[in-house]
Write an enzyme that holds these catalytic residues in place. Structure first.
Site, mmCIF file in Angstrom:
data_model
loop_
_atom_site.group_PDB
_atom_site.id
_atom_site.type_symbol
_atom_site.label_atom_id
_atom_site.label_comp_id
_atom_site.label_asym_id
_atom_site.label_seq_id
_atom_site.Cartn_x
_atom_site.Cartn_y
_atom_site.Cartn_z
ATOM 1 N N ASP A 123 -1.426 6.465 6.552
ATOM 2 C CA ASP A 123 -2.502 5.578 6.119
ATOM 3 C C ASP A 123 -2.714 4.559 7.239
ATOM 4 O O ASP A 123 -1.875 3.696 7.477
ATOM 5 C CB ASP A 123 -2.092 4.885 4.812
ATOM 6 C CG ASP A 123 -3.153 3.919 4.304
ATOM 7 O OD1 ASP A 123 -4.168 3.711 4.988
ATOM 8 O OD2 ASP A 123 -2.955 3.362 3.194
ATOM 9 N N TRP A 151 0.829 -1.214 0.000
ATOM 10 C CA TRP A 151 0.000 0.000 0.000
ATOM 11 C C TRP A 151 0.855 1.252 0.000
ATOM 12 O O TRP A 151 0.524 2.243 -0.656
ATOM 13 C CB TRP A 151 -0.988 -0.014 1.167
ATOM 14 C CG TRP A 151 -2.107 -0.979 0.922
ATOM 15 C CD1 TRP A 151 -2.345 -2.145 1.604
ATOM 16 C CD2 TRP A 151 -3.120 -0.897 -0.095
ATOM 17 N NE1 TRP A 151 -3.447 -2.771 1.072
ATOM 18 C CE2 TRP A 151 -3.934 -2.036 0.037
ATOM 19 C CE3 TRP A 151 -3.401 0.026 -1.104
ATOM 20 C CZ2 TRP A 151 -5.028 -2.283 -0.807
ATOM 21 C CZ3 TRP A 151 -4.488 -0.216 -1.957
ATOM 22 C CH2 TRP A 151 -5.280 -1.360 -1.794
ATOM 23 N N LYS A 157 -12.163 -1.788 6.853
ATOM 24 C CA LYS A 157 -11.327 -2.803 7.478
ATOM 25 C C LYS A 157 -11.726 -2.989 8.942
ATOM 26 O O LYS A 157 -11.922 -4.097 9.403
ATOM 27 C CB LYS A 157 -9.850 -2.425 7.392
ATOM 28 C CG LYS A 157 -9.372 -2.067 5.983
ATOM 29 C CD LYS A 157 -9.158 -3.281 5.097
ATOM 30 C CE LYS A 157 -9.043 -2.948 3.620
ATOM 31 N NZ LYS A 157 -7.988 -2.040 3.251
#
Ligand SMILES: *Cc1c(COP(=O)(O)O)cnc(C)c1O
Length: 353
Positions: A164, A101, A188
């Site tokens: 993030d 990511w 999530k």
């Protein structure tokens, strides 16, 4: 006993949600708080939605310990759009890349201008002195969802820190004041896909250049309380219920203890199997949310997944880029599922090792 048959859902995202929250959503589906309508049918301005929106922010502020001087936004576009918004807003970033990511964030930021990669790896996080940061801000990914690599402490940099936190937000206590901007997709650990949480410092907002497209302008979104256009109201509503649920169940201090214990059960089984399983992350950076490991070969991996599925474990196959197994055990994943997987792992290793 729940009237629904629920599997042990190890999905990496969207992930499992607390059953009491799902039940409340069901109960309120046709008539939200006496309004005579569903939250799905409700105007995003005024009336009952106003309360849902402001309570979600208040509860999150209490839960995460967000100090004065920070705005809470619920935007659309997922964490992925944050890669672009951050780069458009704050100049040149130094990216500390600890997995896939972070790499995506770099690639996306590079479309907007210069990017500095301060460090890159995919099994550990660097310690101070291993990287050199420059430019206007530093970007990290606190938990790499695919490789299962997690920063264990809020790091300190000499530049504003952007983060993030998509896959470990609300899993533990965080010092929000270390960060200038935190973002996280809802799906999530917080709620259904749709909303993306942004927590941003007022003084950081001042750096945003004029003339950005309105939807990509944090300052404009803040001025409009995330309602410049129609926000993902249903997702925000469920996130709000999850915040209340966590507050009622000991807050993030308790969540942290639970997540340590839950992940510990599975890592113990992994380490105790005489190297039958190989953890992807270095032990010092092992994630409490996404537990990634490989087996000796593809045949055994396939057999593991097949037999696990037969035992009521869903979503264990690892991401195609890493292979192996990924057990995602977000906040709402039940501890008895971790006990059951650990037992299955021990048994599987014994039979096939
Ligand atoms: C899932 C995930 C993303 C992408 O989120 P979207 O909301 O699908 O854009 C980004 N970063 C991390 C760490 C993730 O886990």
């Amino acid at each position: 006993m729940s009237p629904y048959h629920r599997v042990y859902n190890f999905s990496a995202g969207p992930g499992t949600l607390p059953v009491p929250v799902l039940e409340q959503v069901r109960d309120e589906m046709l008539n939200q708080g006496g309004s005579g309508m569903s939250v799905l049918e409700m105007s995003h301005r005024g009336g009952p939605y106003d309360r849902i929106h402001s309570e979600a922010k208040e509860d999150l502020r209490a839960l995460l310990g967000i100090p004065e001087g920070y705005q809470i936004l619920f935007l659309a576009g997922g964490a992925s759009l944050q890669f672009t918004m951050v780069a458009k807003s704050f100049g040149t970033g130094s990216y500390v890349v600890t997995g896939a990511w972070g790499e995506k964030a770099v690639e996306t930021a590079a479309i907007e201008g210069d990017v500095h990669v301060a460090w890159k790896g995919d099994r550990s996080v660097p310690s101070r002195g291993e990287y050199e940061v420059q430019g206007d801000y530093v970007h990290i990914t606190t938990n790499e969802t695919i490789g299962g690599v997690q920063w264990k402490e809020d790091p300190i940099f000499d530049l504003p820190l952007v983060c993030d936190m998509s896959s470990d937000i609300l899993s533990r206590r965080v010092s929000v004041d270390r960060y200038s901007l935190i973002y996280a997709g809802a799906q999530k650990n917080m709620g259904p896909a749709g909303a993306t949480l942004v927590v941003v410092a007022d003084d950081f907002l001042k750096r945003i250049p004029k003339g950005l497209p309105p939807m990509l302008d944090y300052a404009l979104q803040a001025k409009n309380d995330s309602r410049y256009n129609t926000p993902p109201t249903f997702s925000i509503y469920v996130c709000g219920l999850v915040y209340k649920y966590l507050l009622k169940n000991g807050g993030l201090a308790e969540a942290e203890v639970r997540n340590q214990r839950k992940s510990g059960l599975i890592y113990d089984a992994l380490d105790g199997a005489n190297r039958f399983y190989k953890g992807h992350a270095e032990p010092s950076a092992r994630s409490t949310m996404n537990l990634v490991f490989t087996l000796p070969n593809q045949e055994l991996t396939d057999l593991f997944v097949t037999q696990a599925t037969e035992n009521g474990f869903d979503g264990l196959r690892g991401h195609r880029s890493v292979g192996g197994i990924r057990a995602s055990i977000y906040n709402a994943f039940p501890e008895e599922g971790c006990v059951a997987l650990a037992e299955f792992m021990r048994d599987f290793a014994q039979r096939n090792g």
